[in-house]
Design a protein around this motif. Sequence first.
Motif, PDB file in Angstrom:
ATOM      1  N   LEU A  32      40.146  67.925  41.324  1.00 21.43           N
ATOM      2  CA  LEU A  32      39.038  68.717  40.770  1.00 21.43           C
ATOM      3  C   LEU A  32      39.479  70.174  40.804  1.00 21.43           C
ATOM      4  O   LEU A  32      39.730  70.729  41.876  1.00 21.43           O
ATOM      5  CB  LEU A  32      37.755  68.514  41.571  1.00 21.43           C
ATOM      6  N   ASP A  33      39.617  70.759  39.628  1.00 16.11           N
ATOM      7  CA  ASP A  33      40.031  72.160  39.536  1.00 16.11           C
ATOM      8  C   ASP A  33      39.001  72.930  38.720  1.00 16.11           C
ATOM      9  O   ASP A  33      38.368  72.374  37.822  1.00 16.11           O
ATOM     10  CB  ASP A  33      41.415  72.250  38.858  1.00 16.11           C
ATOM     11  N   VAL A  34      38.821  74.198  39.058  1.00 14.35           N
ATOM     12  CA  VAL A  34      37.942  75.067  38.284  1.00 14.35           C
ATOM     13  C   VAL A  34      38.825  76.167  37.706  1.00 14.35           C
ATOM     14  O   VAL A  34      39.520  76.872  38.438  1.00 14.35           O
ATOM     15  CB  VAL A  34      36.827  75.665  39.171  1.00 14.35           C
ATOM     16  N   LEU A  35      38.802  76.290  36.376  1.00 13.83           N
ATOM     17  CA  LEU A  35      39.707  77.242  35.716  1.00 13.83           C
ATOM     18  C   LEU A  35      39.045  78.585  35.467  1.00 13.83           C
ATOM     19  O   LEU A  35      39.721  79.573  35.220  1.00 13.83           O
ATOM     20  CB  LEU A  35      40.218  76.646  34.399  1.00 13.83           C
ATOM     21  N   GLY A  36      37.728  78.637  35.492  1.00 13.28           N
ATOM     22  CA  GLY A  36      37.043  79.902  35.275  1.00 13.28           C
ATOM     23  C   GLY A  36      35.593  79.662  34.932  1.00 13.28           C
ATOM     24  O   GLY A  36      35.129  78.522  34.904  1.00 13.28           O
TER      25      GLY A  36
END
Length: 288
Positions: free
Chosen positions: A14-18
């Motif tokens: 789970l990644d948040v790019l912006g």
Amino acid sequence: MLHEKAPAKINLTLDVLGKRPDGYHEVEMIMTTVDLADRLSIAPAKDGKIRILSSDRYVPDDKRNLVWQAAELIRKKYGITSGVTFTLEKRIPVAAGLAGGSSDAAAALRGLNRLWGLGLSLGELAEIGADIGSDIPFCVHGGTSLATGRGEKLRHLPPPPNCWVILAKPDIGVSTADVYGRLDLKRMRHPDTPAMEAALRASDYEAMCRSVGNVLEPVTMDMHPEVAMLKNGMKRFGADTVLMSGSGPTVYGLVSSEARVPRIVNGLRGFCPEVHAVRMLGDGLPLD
Ligand code: ATP
């Protein structure tokens, strides 16, 4: 009466790019369904009403329920006036990071498509579901996917190598909005999503274990030290890799050998009220 299975998902990454101008976070995550599922029965109702009978008193039975919202949206879109009664047997822990509500809504969409003979494809159902919640498109299809955008853009991936998944949910509630709100976009340890994708393509269990990662994990752990305790316990009892799913608080461990499962489950039951050992569903559910 129709029946639909609504399986839980876990995040391998789970990644948040912006943050986007519309207020949503731009995410990148690899999710897969596991064999812990709610059961949804769907029956026509003569009085034209949408009704939900739930086995869990913490789940709303009115328009706050995502199942209700899915049914109302389909009715509006296709000018349907028929009523429907849903019987929802909850097995997926609520507010746990396992997308239980989203999966129930996805099951409702699949079921109503059959009940009302709408002839919609899974892709069309997923698009309808995206208006209610970002995780619903993934849940409509099940299986394993890379999700981007708000989580609604999907690319299908090969199923993970065979293994056991041990799920442990501490007895605390976590608000997804709260966790995202506390996330510091400038200071995050991003998971290696391409490495996870490569591990799945190569069906490489060790590489999959090395590549799990969730930017929300340190945020939830900061608020709830129980999550870190559970992670450490699971590792100590012998899991090959351990990660928090979604915004938590559920922690999962992967184990390649069945022989090691009972020790981990029994060890965790000492200090965690809710523990499940399940298989991954791999390619998703047969949609019968
Ligand atoms: P996610 O992983 O998508 O964040 P979650 O596992 O954290 O999901 P859910 O179990 O879907 O969270 O429930 C979050 C809240 O949504 C609950 O507190 C509940 O009030 C509401 N809700 C609406 N519909 C449902 C449903 N069908 N099942 C469970 N909760 C529902």
